[in-house]
Design a protein around this motif. Structure first.
Motif, mmCIF file in Angstrom:
data_model
loop_
_atom_site.group_PDB
_atom_site.id
_atom_site.type_symbol
_atom_site.label_atom_id
_atom_site.label_comp_id
_atom_site.label_asym_id
_atom_site.label_seq_id
_atom_site.Cartn_x
_atom_site.Cartn_y
_atom_site.Cartn_z
ATOM 1 N N THR A 37 0.929 -1.268 -0.085
ATOM 2 C CA THR A 37 -0.179 -0.040 0.131
ATOM 3 C C THR A 37 0.925 1.175 0.028
ATOM 4 O O THR A 37 2.108 1.007 -0.042
ATOM 5 N N ARG A 38 0.253 2.329 -0.090
ATOM 6 C CA ARG A 38 0.993 3.648 -0.055
ATOM 7 C C ARG A 38 0.229 4.745 0.392
ATOM 8 O O ARG A 38 -0.982 4.688 0.674
ATOM 9 N N PHE A 39 1.366 5.842 0.727
ATOM 10 C CA PHE A 39 0.671 7.240 1.014
ATOM 11 C C PHE A 39 1.153 7.943 -0.022
ATOM 12 O O PHE A 39 2.311 8.126 -0.521
ATOM 13 N N ALA A 40 0.184 8.806 -0.504
ATOM 14 C CA ALA A 40 0.230 9.602 -2.023
ATOM 15 C C ALA A 40 -0.094 10.918 -1.630
ATOM 16 O O ALA A 40 -0.810 11.434 -2.456
ATOM 17 N N PRO A 41 0.720 12.048 -0.767
ATOM 18 C CA PRO A 41 0.349 12.990 -0.654
ATOM 19 C C PRO A 41 0.898 13.930 -1.741
ATOM 20 O O PRO A 41 1.909 13.802 -2.438
ATOM 21 N N SER A 42 0.304 15.112 -1.807
ATOM 22 C CA SER A 42 0.884 16.213 -2.897
ATOM 23 C C SER A 42 2.019 16.713 -1.936
ATOM 24 O O SER A 42 1.891 16.997 -0.637
ATOM 25 N N PRO A 43 3.267 17.571 -2.634
ATOM 26 C CA PRO A 43 4.180 17.936 -1.844
ATOM 27 C C PRO A 43 4.033 19.296 -1.429
ATOM 28 O O PRO A 43 4.805 20.170 -1.499
ATOM 29 N N ILE A 73 4.895 10.740 -4.325
ATOM 30 C CA ILE A 73 4.738 12.133 -4.283
ATOM 31 C C ILE A 73 3.867 12.448 -5.359
ATOM 32 O O ILE A 73 4.244 12.165 -6.728
ATOM 33 N N GLU A 74 2.364 12.963 -5.296
ATOM 34 C CA GLU A 74 1.627 13.357 -6.391
ATOM 35 C C GLU A 74 1.745 14.953 -6.691
ATOM 36 O O GLU A 74 1.086 15.622 -6.053
ATOM 37 N N ASP A 75 2.755 15.197 -7.522
ATOM 38 C CA ASP A 75 2.773 16.676 -7.947
ATOM 39 C C ASP A 75 2.310 17.043 -9.413
ATOM 40 O O ASP A 75 3.094 17.798 -9.805
ATOM 41 N N THR A 233 -3.910 13.249 -15.020
ATOM 42 C CA THR A 233 -4.654 13.630 -13.924
ATOM 43 C C THR A 233 -4.615 12.682 -12.960
ATOM 44 O O THR A 233 -4.015 11.797 -13.084
ATOM 45 N N TYR A 234 -5.182 13.067 -11.654
ATOM 46 C CA TYR A 234 -5.116 12.180 -10.619
ATOM 47 C C TYR A 234 -5.566 10.658 -11.115
ATOM 48 O O TYR A 234 -4.884 9.818 -10.618
ATOM 49 N N HIS A 235 -6.826 10.769 -11.693
ATOM 50 C CA HIS A 235 -7.413 9.603 -12.065
ATOM 51 C C HIS A 235 -6.529 8.460 -12.823
ATOM 52 O O HIS A 235 -6.347 7.375 -12.458
ATOM 53 N N VAL A 250 -5.501 0.332 -1.829
ATOM 54 C CA VAL A 250 -5.492 1.493 -1.996
ATOM 55 C C VAL A 250 -6.432 2.078 -0.798
ATOM 56 O O VAL A 250 -7.389 1.950 -0.716
ATOM 57 N N ILE A 251 -5.716 2.605 0.231
ATOM 58 C CA ILE A 251 -6.258 3.125 1.564
ATOM 59 C C ILE A 251 -5.978 4.625 1.132
ATOM 60 O O ILE A 251 -5.105 5.372 1.239
ATOM 61 N N ARG A 252 -6.997 5.439 1.194
ATOM 62 C CA ARG A 252 -7.146 6.733 1.152
ATOM 63 C C ARG A 252 -8.285 7.331 1.514
ATOM 64 O O ARG A 252 -9.338 6.808 2.114
ATOM 65 N N GLY A 253 -8.439 8.747 1.506
ATOM 66 C CA GLY A 253 -9.386 9.723 2.061
ATOM 67 C C GLY A 253 -10.603 9.305 1.489
ATOM 68 O O GLY A 253 -10.944 9.170 0.005
ATOM 69 N N ASP A 254 -11.797 9.172 1.897
ATOM 70 C CA ASP A 254 -13.027 9.095 1.273
ATOM 71 C C ASP A 254 -13.561 10.106 0.326
ATOM 72 O O ASP A 254 -14.659 10.074 -0.418
ATOM 73 N N GLU A 255 -12.872 11.226 0.094
ATOM 74 C CA GLU A 255 -13.194 12.192 -0.895
ATOM 75 C C GLU A 255 -13.203 11.406 -2.169
ATOM 76 O O GLU A 255 -13.626 12.019 -3.237
ATOM 77 N N TRP A 256 -12.608 10.260 -2.512
ATOM 78 C CA TRP A 256 -12.266 9.644 -3.803
ATOM 79 C C TRP A 256 -13.410 8.621 -3.937
ATOM 80 O O TRP A 256 -13.353 7.954 -5.087
ATOM 81 N N VAL A 257 -14.205 8.318 -3.031
ATOM 82 C CA VAL A 257 -15.373 7.334 -3.132
ATOM 83 C C VAL A 257 -16.070 7.553 -4.572
ATOM 84 O O VAL A 257 -16.360 6.609 -5.242
HETATM 85 N N1 GLU Z 1 -2.735 12.854 -3.935
HETATM 86 C C1 GLU Z 1 -4.102 12.331 -3.350
HETATM 87 C C2 GLU Z 1 -4.451 12.679 -2.263
HETATM 88 O O1 GLU Z 1 -3.743 13.604 -1.768
HETATM 89 C C3 GLU Z 1 -3.967 10.789 -3.052
HETATM 90 C C4 GLU Z 1 -5.168 10.018 -2.690
HETATM 91 C C5 GLU Z 1 -4.665 8.542 -2.840
HETATM 92 O O2 GLU Z 1 -4.041 8.253 -1.813
HETATM 93 O O3 GLU Z 1 -4.894 7.860 -3.899
HETATM 94 O O4 GLU Z 1 -5.576 13.108 -1.962
#
Ligand code: GLU
Length: 542
Positions: A37-43, A73-75, A233-235, A250-257
């Protein structure tokens, strides 16, 4: 012209094909059931408390299954970049013991075989995948201007239609190669859109590890996959990266549901196994009568750096997050006090599917309990570390009087019910400042039974540094009648009017004189640490 040549014109200068990239990213050799799994923040340099929760849950699952946790890193949104944004995130997470097995280790560097782990360095890869779609007539160039798009959106809002580029709104969906080439030759700008084969009337089901079965209409929107700057794009990046990096969860915030129909559609079209999705609910907070999401703009506690500044132990924060993350953690922790929160086995079905309340009072309570179990030496080290950063004056005193300070912190510590007056490292000074002459500046209250004679008699004739606690207390009792105090509380309670006070009041006089406070930890220990000379000085001052 072949479709391949067409794709080469739309996205020129791409070095490899999708197939070549697939070849380069090998399957991982991991034990059965291992979670990648991953953590995928914007920098942005900012870690939100909700991000800490998600990354922690991800870290925990990877660890307990002997899997991999990576930092990507999602830049792709180049407007949101912050200088040293990556390093700050890494540092903040590290201070909460969240470390990565793989991925970005700094602004430029990374470790692992699935890199680069910074999206802007993966442009070629995304474009190769986009070309694959173009060749199969599943992507196309779209020449719509910002203004045109805005107009469509307005029209959709007015007509109460769904927002987006689909159906009749997808103006360039069926553009011919010749038409497209002509526009390109005329210098018209374009982006690449996915040509969605979905039908809004069909249903798609996704089994979310936290939320269970979710049903959606199929995606029919022609989302942008490659933007004007050539980045995805993100998608689209989510598909390409999570597939190539062999991410299983993919463990992530629910704004992506709400994007799930698009995401699973992309995985399906490429013939890739869908990852398991686990959407974490946002942390909520009480705001007057309402409950709302913790907001970066309004709430200082949204930033993880806040906890550091407040001197709340990282373990306390993590224990609290664990309590929020898994409903059965608290019970486990009660019965496994000697273990670390990292020993707890987390499970997805116990992760809350609705927004949990994040309550600072509850956190402070956990923090207080946690600090009460620390060894005096450890608390001293933490207090020094904190003061070194935030309170130089106190830092000087703590380090100048090291052993003394540890002894002060040790009062009522290694006992059955340890003191719980310190709720954060920033609190240490407030709780023990009177033990330092340099900081001892009391404003005494006046009460009738605060007798100067009692204090003078006590220090000159009664107090002996060599007395044990029982003897010390007995001597105070013996002294009581001399000044009109009852030696026994019972005696005093039976006829309060016949006395100035009880032995407890006598102790209060001494306590107030030497500490300036009505409430302190064990007075006997305090007197011992101050020593006769300083007690005398303080009594004189009083
Ligand atoms: N860059 C996305 C965010 O910060 C990552 C979401 C994800 O973990 O897929 O919301």
């Amino acid at each position: 012209m072949t479709k391949r040549e067409y794709a080469d014109i739309l996205l020129p200068g791409v070095n490899h094909t999708k197939e070549e990239y697939e070849e380069m990213y090998k399957d991982r050799d991991l034990p059965e059931g291992a979670i990648v799994t991953r953590f995928a923040p914007s920098p942005t340099g900012f870690v939100h408390i909700g991000g800490l929760l998600s990354s922690f849950i991800a870290r925990k699952f990877a660890k307990q299954t002997e899997g991999v946790m990576l930092l990507r890193i999602e830049d792709t949104d180049q407007k949101r970049l912050v200088e040293n944004g990556v390093s700050k995130i890494i540092e903040d997470l590290k201070s909460f013991n969240i470390t990565f097995d793989e991925g970005a280790t700094g602004e430029e560097e990374y470790i692992g075989n699935y890199g680069p782990y910074v999206q802007s360095k993966r442009k070629d890869i995304y474009q190769a995948f986009a070309k694959y779609l173009i060749e199969r007539d599943l992507a196309y160039p779209c020449f719509m201007s910002e203004e045109e798009l805005e107009e469509i959106r307005k029209g959709q809002e007015e007509a109460k239609a769904r927002i987006g580029v689909y159906g009749k709104y997808a103006k360039y969906r069926d553009i011919t190669i010749e038409e497209a080439l002509e526009k390109i030759n005329n210098g018209e700008k374009y982006i690449i859109r996915f040509k969605s084969p979905g039908n809004f009337d069909n249903k798609v089901v996704v089994d979310d590890a936290i939320r269970g079965k979710l049903e959606f209409p199929e995606n029919d929107i022609d989302i942008v996959i490659i933007k004007g700057d050539g980045l995805p794009t993100y998608h689209f990046a989510h598909l390409v990266d999570d597939h190539l990096m062999k991410v299983t969860h993919v463990i992530r915030g629910d704004e992506w549901v709400s994007s799930l129909p698009t995401h699973v559609q992309l995985f399906d079209i490429f013939g890739y196994k869908r990852p398991t999705y686990a959407h974490i609910s946002p942390l909520m907070k009480k705001d007057g009568e309402t409950v709302r999401k913790i907001s970066k703009r309004k709430d200082p506690e949204s930033a993880v750096s806040y906890y550091h500044e407040q001197g709340i132990p990282t373990d306390a924060v993590m224990i609290y997050l664990m309590t929020i993350a898994n409903s059965n953690f608290e019970e486990w922790y009660e019965t496994n006090k000697d273990k670390s929160y990292m020993d707890f086995e987390m499970s997805f079905d116990k992760v809350s599917a609705s927004g949990a309340l994040f309550d600072m009072d509850k956190l402070y309570n956990i923090s207080k309990n946690y600090i009460s179990t620390m060894k005096a030496e450890d608390l001293y080290d933490k207090a020094v570390e904190y003061a070194n950063e935030f309170d130089k004056e106190f830092y000087e005193l703590l380090t100048k009087y090291k052993d003394y300070s540890i002894n002060v912190l040790n009062i009522e510590r290694e006992v059955e019910r340890p003191r719980k007056d310190i709720e954060s490292y920033s609190n240490v000074r407030r709780e023990i400042d009177y033990m330092y002459d340099e900081l001892f500046n009391p404003v005494y209250e006046k009460k009738d039974f605060y007798l100067k004679e009692l204090l003078e008699y006590y220090i000159d004739n009664v107090y002996d540094e060599n007395d044990d606690k029982q003897t010390w207390f007995n001597k105070i009792k013996e002294m009581c009648p001399k000044f009109g105090f009852a030696s026994e509380t019972k005696e005093y309670k039976a006829s309060p009017d016949s006395f100035k006070g009880s032995v407890a009041h006598a102790c209060e006089v001494i306590r107030v004189a030497v500490t300036g406070r009505v409430q302190t930890p064990d007075l006997y220990e305090i007197l011992k640490l101050l020593g006769k000379f300083r007690i005398k000085e303080r009594i004189e001052k009083f």
